[in-house]
Design a protein around this motif. Structure first.
Motif, PDB file in Angstrom:
ATOM      1  N   ALA A   1     -27.797 -12.903   6.102  1.00 42.22           N
ATOM      2  CA  ALA A   1     -27.584 -11.777   7.004  1.00 42.22           C
ATOM      3  C   ALA A   1     -27.405 -10.488   6.215  1.00 42.22           C
ATOM      4  O   ALA A   1     -27.849  -9.414   6.641  1.00 42.22           O
ATOM      5  N   MET A   2     -26.752 -10.593   5.040  1.00 40.82           N
ATOM      6  CA  MET A   2     -26.554  -9.410   4.203  1.00 40.82           C
ATOM      7  C   MET A   2     -27.915  -8.867   3.753  1.00 40.82           C
ATOM      8  O   MET A   2     -28.194  -7.661   3.873  1.00 40.82           O
ATOM      9  N   GLY A   3     -28.763  -9.760   3.277  1.00 45.45           N
ATOM     10  CA  GLY A   3     -30.096  -9.345   2.859  1.00 45.45           C
ATOM     11  C   GLY A   3     -30.866  -8.718   4.008  1.00 45.45           C
ATOM     12  O   GLY A   3     -31.494  -7.654   3.859  1.00 45.45           O
ATOM     13  N   ALA A   4     -30.780  -9.365   5.179  1.00 44.12           N
ATOM     14  CA  ALA A   4     -31.505  -8.845   6.339  1.00 44.12           C
ATOM     15  C   ALA A   4     -30.967  -7.475   6.746  1.00 44.12           C
ATOM     16  O   ALA A   4     -31.734  -6.565   7.072  1.00 44.12           O
TER      17      ALA A   4
ATOM     18  N   LEU B   1     -26.770   3.492  -6.272  1.00 42.37           N
ATOM     19  CA  LEU B   1     -25.836   2.584  -5.596  1.00 42.37           C
ATOM     20  C   LEU B   1     -24.402   3.100  -5.530  1.00 42.37           C
ATOM     21  O   LEU B   1     -23.621   2.637  -4.711  1.00 42.37           O
ATOM     22  N   PHE B   2     -24.043   4.031  -6.388  1.00 42.13           N
ATOM     23  CA  PHE B   2     -22.624   4.372  -6.451  1.00 42.13           C
ATOM     24  C   PHE B   2     -22.344   5.849  -6.197  1.00 42.13           C
ATOM     25  O   PHE B   2     -21.275   6.343  -6.504  1.00 42.13           O
ATOM     26  N   SER B   3     -23.361   6.569  -5.696  1.00 43.68           N
ATOM     27  CA  SER B   3     -23.136   7.986  -5.431  1.00 43.68           C
ATOM     28  C   SER B   3     -23.294   8.277  -3.953  1.00 43.68           C
ATOM     29  O   SER B   3     -24.174   7.707  -3.294  1.00 43.68           O
ATOM     30  N   ARG B   4     -22.481   9.154  -3.453  1.00 46.00           N
ATOM     31  CA  ARG B   4     -22.563   9.622  -2.069  1.00 46.00           C
ATOM     32  C   ARG B   4     -22.646   8.472  -1.075  1.00 46.00           C
ATOM     33  O   ARG B   4     -23.487   8.429  -0.202  1.00 46.00           O
ATOM     34  N   VAL B   5     -21.756   7.507  -1.258  1.00 51.50           N
ATOM     35  CA  VAL B   5     -21.693   6.372  -0.338  1.00 51.50           C
ATOM     36  C   VAL B   5     -20.283   6.327   0.227  1.00 51.50           C
ATOM     37  O   VAL B   5     -19.337   6.778  -0.404  1.00 51.50           O
ATOM     38  N   TYR B   6     -20.165   5.802   1.463  1.00 48.41           N
ATOM     39  CA  TYR B   6     -18.844   5.660   2.060  1.00 48.41           C
ATOM     40  C   TYR B   6     -18.160   4.422   1.496  1.00 48.41           C
ATOM     41  O   TYR B   6     -18.813   3.403   1.223  1.00 48.41           O
ATOM     42  N   ALA B   7     -16.833   4.497   1.381  1.00 47.51           N
ATOM     43  CA  ALA B   7     -16.060   3.343   0.914  1.00 47.51           C
ATOM     44  C   ALA B   7     -16.280   2.142   1.829  1.00 47.51           C
ATOM     45  O   ALA B   7     -16.258   0.991   1.381  1.00 47.51           O
ATOM     46  N   THR B   8     -16.521   2.438   3.129  1.00 43.65           N
ATOM     47  CA  THR B   8     -16.701   1.340   4.083  1.00 43.65           C
ATOM     48  C   THR B   8     -17.878   0.440   3.700  1.00 43.65           C
ATOM     49  O   THR B   8     -17.855  -0.758   3.967  1.00 43.65           O
ATOM     50  N   THR B   9     -18.889   1.023   3.055  1.00 45.31           N
ATOM     51  CA  THR B   9     -20.052   0.226   2.669  1.00 45.31           C
ATOM     52  C   THR B   9     -19.652  -0.868   1.680  1.00 45.31           C
ATOM     53  O   THR B   9     -20.009  -2.037   1.851  1.00 45.31           O
ATOM     54  N   TYR B  10     -18.872  -0.476   0.664  1.00 44.37           N
ATOM     55  CA  TYR B  10     -18.445  -1.479  -0.318  1.00 44.37           C
ATOM     56  C   TYR B  10     -17.538  -2.518   0.322  1.00 44.37           C
ATOM     57  O   TYR B  10     -17.629  -3.707   0.034  1.00 44.37           O
ATOM     58  N   ILE B  11     -16.667  -2.040   1.208  1.00 42.00           N
ATOM     59  CA  ILE B  11     -15.758  -2.983   1.880  1.00 42.00           C
ATOM     60  C   ILE B  11     -16.573  -3.994   2.679  1.00 42.00           C
ATOM     61  O   ILE B  11     -16.298  -5.199   2.650  1.00 42.00           O
ATOM     62  N   ALA B  12     -17.612  -3.512   3.360  1.00 40.81           N
ATOM     63  CA  ALA B  12     -18.435  -4.419   4.158  1.00 40.81           C
ATOM     64  C   ALA B  12     -19.073  -5.498   3.289  1.00 40.81           C
ATOM     65  O   ALA B  12     -19.112  -6.672   3.668  1.00 40.81           O
ATOM     66  N   PHE B  13     -19.552  -5.094   2.116  1.00 46.38           N
ATOM     67  CA  PHE B  13     -20.185  -6.091   1.243  1.00 46.38           C
ATOM     68  C   PHE B  13     -19.161  -7.086   0.707  1.00 46.38           C
ATOM     69  O   PHE B  13     -19.433  -8.278   0.607  1.00 46.38           O
ATOM     70  N   LEU B  14     -17.969  -6.586   0.392  1.00 48.93           N
ATOM     71  CA  LEU B  14     -16.896  -7.503  -0.028  1.00 48.93           C
ATOM     72  C   LEU B  14     -16.571  -8.479   1.096  1.00 48.93           C
ATOM     73  O   LEU B  14     -16.381  -9.674   0.859  1.00 48.93           O
ATOM     74  N   ILE B  15     -16.516  -7.942   2.312  1.00 53.34           N
ATOM     75  CA  ILE B  15     -16.178  -8.795   3.456  1.00 53.34           C
ATOM     76  C   ILE B  15     -17.211  -9.908   3.614  1.00 53.34           C
ATOM     77  O   ILE B  15     -16.854 -11.057   3.888  1.00 53.34           O
TER      78      ILE B  15
END
Lengths: 323, 353
Positions: free
Chosen positions: A258-261, A154-168
């Motif tokens: 929607a997040m799950g989907a 979950l925390f390796s080789r991921v874009y920062a945008t992914t975490y931002i999207a989940f926060l959003i």
């Protein structure tokens, strides 16, 4: 276990990266549809966002913004998406056009307009590719990526945008379900006349809903174009917008649903690419993975996977004084 | 909402104004981007009528558009919006080619059989959203969108794994199943015009006949106008919904067969949608869901798409301008509230004097 873990280490990050634009765009669709305006135009808004994201990144990179230019590009895409969604808003809210037809037109217009501009500017069907200095990089989250098993997944080789999207997505849930604004937005989508009686400006709320959908879908398109595609052409966004719409419906018009989907669809996408390397899945034809999200959405709508109930006033233009 | 089709004058007036607005907006875009709209539109028109070849290609291009327009319109008459014409067209294309390749028979049997296969495949693809709508009240728009993607991926899968002949395509269909015509090709200077054009004209008549001259057609339209009244009058709303989606899908499927048996004589792996189905929405909308209207607007859009080539080579304007114009025409037709409002203002002013 030794065989499965390395596979999960490649598939889970890939799935999360594929889910990111879907999640962002689905959040946009949520604002629009919760306010009672169908948005088939998410696809077109994503196209606009992808276009704005790449053009913005190229522009700011040429000014010497370096690593910040991708973020500036996303910002450009958000503004462009919100502005472009006004087409849909004016047609379907003020002019009471059929919302679905207006959305279809929006999809056509987005592709036509962006490719036309690209041809005028670049003299070919696609933009230049953004330079490696301006790209977003896959990051390892410090400390968290050290955790065994979860870290590499979950925390390796991921874009920062992914975490931002989940926060959003969490912020969207809070805004839609825990604030007065969210209550108004939902009431306009469920029973506009009652909302109007309570002094809520129905059309203004719907304009806000549609423009938010444009902003979010724009960011979704930009994130896809910048992280995954690298340049923009007419074929950069092919179906992601519709898949985001599917995620929204499959998730029953709820941010977490929607997040799950979106995550699920992301997995289907990642699997369709890398299923060949997985023992047991190698013999499953790719086509099953490709059509899985769509089949599931149909099943969800038909009530086999829990009934998906749309907002009551979806697809109905509001006319003051009508019953 | 007032009915778009009410009153013959406004019925013709709205599409014409929408087309005008679309072209004016296209001209503005060209001016802004530093092109000369007069040269460009000149090149566009000569790209449609300039040579027999161009005109033949225009007719060839409008053939599947007529079918997708009829498909959208037929469902629309029953109050359904069939966004799935694209998918129905794709499965129709594939199935007609499959029958065209796999079967050996004299033309009099083979060609109708291949067309029928396309129609049946399309009808099946329309039947699914129809029954889901009738049985589970699922909105047909979402289901048909999903069915489009399923159609594309499934057809690509079959072609890629079982029927690939060279590169990205299947073998050619047998001559006995082909709509290609040496005669039509020769008189249009080697365009791809084929007999399918006549089939399309016949299909226009068939739709008009079904909807306006049969009892079933009356029922279908009645359900479109008012479900509850129709149900009260003893019509089965659900049966009509399923029937309407299936017939709509059949039209779309034959439209696909026009590509598979006429234009190309093969099916190929599709990297993305053909867009014929989505253009069908524009065709039906602009044609007010009437047979004649669909024929004329299919000609307009087919011509625009063909003329765009010449516009690019002679005036240097990107062919995507045509897509922009089509999108704007849809916007203006859909927003006919605006046009009718302006029109009624205009009228009442006249009457005031």
């Amino acid at each position: 276990m030794d065989l499965i873990l390395p596979i999960l280490y490649t598939i889970v990050p890939a799935a999360l990266i594929a889910a990111t634009p879907l999640l962002l765009t689905a959040m946009g669709g949520l604002f629009s549809e919760r306010s009672g305006v169908v948005n088939i135009g998410l696809e077109g808004l994503m196209v606009m966002g992808a276009f704005g994201g790449i053009i913005g990144t190229l522009f700011f990179d040429s000014l010497g913004f370096g690593a910040a230019s991708a973020w500036m590009g996303i910002l450009v895409a958000i503004v462009l998406g919100a502005l472009f969604s006004l087409f849909h808003a004016v047609a379907s809210i003020t002019l009471r056009a059929d919302q679905i037809v207006s959305g279809v037109a929006l999809n056509f217009l987005a592709v036509g307009l962006t490719v036309y501009i690209v041809r005028e500017v670049f003299d070919k069907g696609q933009t230049d590719t953004i330079s490696s200095g301006a790209r977003l990089f896959r990051i390892n989250v410090p400390f968290l990526s050290e955790i065994p098993i979860i870290g590499p997944m979950l925390f390796s080789r991921v874009y920062a945008t992914t975490y931002i999207a989940f926060l959003i997505a969490i912020v969207v849930w809070y805004v839609v379900f825990k604030t007065p604004f969210g209550l108004r937005l939902r009431s306009v989508g469920e029973h506009p006349m009652a909302a109007d009686t309570m002094g809520i400006n129905v059309n203004r709320m719907r304009y806000i809903g549609v423009m938010l959908s444009g902003a979010f879908a724009g960011s979704g398109g930009a994130v896809y174009a910048i992280t995954t595609a690298g340049n923009f052409a007419g074929g950069t966004i092919v179906g992601q917008g519709f898949m985001a719409l599917a995620a929204l419906i499959f998730g029953k018009w709820h941010p977490f649903g929607a997040m799950g989907a979106a995550i699920f669809f992301g997995f289907a996408q990642a699997l369709s690419i890398s299923a060949q390397q997985i023992p047991g899945l190698a013999n499953v034809p790719q086509v099953y993975m490709l059509i899985l999200p769509y089949v599931l959405t149909i099943l969800a709508l038909a009530g086999f996977v829990g009934k998906a109930e749309p907002p009551k006033a979806l697809n109905q233009p509001y006319e003051k004084g009508s019953r | 909402m007032k009915n778009v089709f009410k009153g013959n004058l406004t019925g013709v007036f709205v599409p014409l104004i929408a087309i005008l607005f679309g072209f004016v907006a296209g001209a503005v875009i060209m001016l802004v981007s530093g092109n000369n709209p007069i040269t460009a539109y000149g090149a566009l028109i000569s790209g449609i009528f300039g040579t027999p070849y161009d005109f033949g290609e225009t007719l060839q291009r409008m053939t599947p558009l007529i079918f997708s327009g009829l498909a959208v319109a037929f469902a629309f008459r029953t109050g359904l919006l069939n966004i799935g014409v694209e998918g129905q067209l794709i499965v129709g294309w594939f199935t007609s080619v499959l029958v065209g390749i796999a079967i050996e028979a004299p033309m009099i049997i083979h060609l109708p059989l291949a067309l029928l296969a396309g129609a049946l495949a399309g009808a099946l693809w329309g039947f699914v959203p129809g029954i889901l709508k009738a049985r589970f009240q699922v909105h047909e728009v979402i289901v048909t969108i999903m069915m489009n993607y399923i159609a594309m991926h499934v057809v690509n899968h079959f072609i890629r794994n079982y029927m690939i002949e060279s590169g990205q395509r299947t073998a050619f269909v047998n001559d006995s199943a082909s709509l290609s015509s040496e005669f039509l090709t020769n008189i249009t200077n080697f365009s791809r015009l084929h007999w399918g054009f006549l089939v399309a004209v016949i299909a226009c008549v068939i739709m008009w006949f079904i909807l306006w001259k049969t009892k079933k057609g009356f029922e279908l339209r009645s359900v479109g106008y008012n479900k509850h009244a129709s149900s009260y009058a003893g019509m089965s709303v659900n049966m009509n919904i399923i029937l309407s989606m299936s017939v709509s899908g059949a039209f779309a499927g034959v439209g696909g067969a026009m590509l598979g048996l006429g234009t190309y004589n093969y099916a190929n792996i599709l990297p993305s949608f053909t867009n014929y189905g989505f253009d069908g929405i524009a065709v039906a909308l602009l044609g007010s869901s009437t047979s004649i209207g669909i024929f004329l607007s299919a000609f307009l859009f087919g011509g625009l798409k063909q003329g765009a080539n010449n516009m690019q080579s002679q005036a240097g304007v990107a062919p995507e301008l045509v897509e922009i114009i089509i999108a704007l025409i849809i916007f203006f037709v859909a927003s006919s509230y605006l046009i009718r409002w302006i029109y009624s203002r205009f009228q009442s002013k006249k009457e005031g004097k």
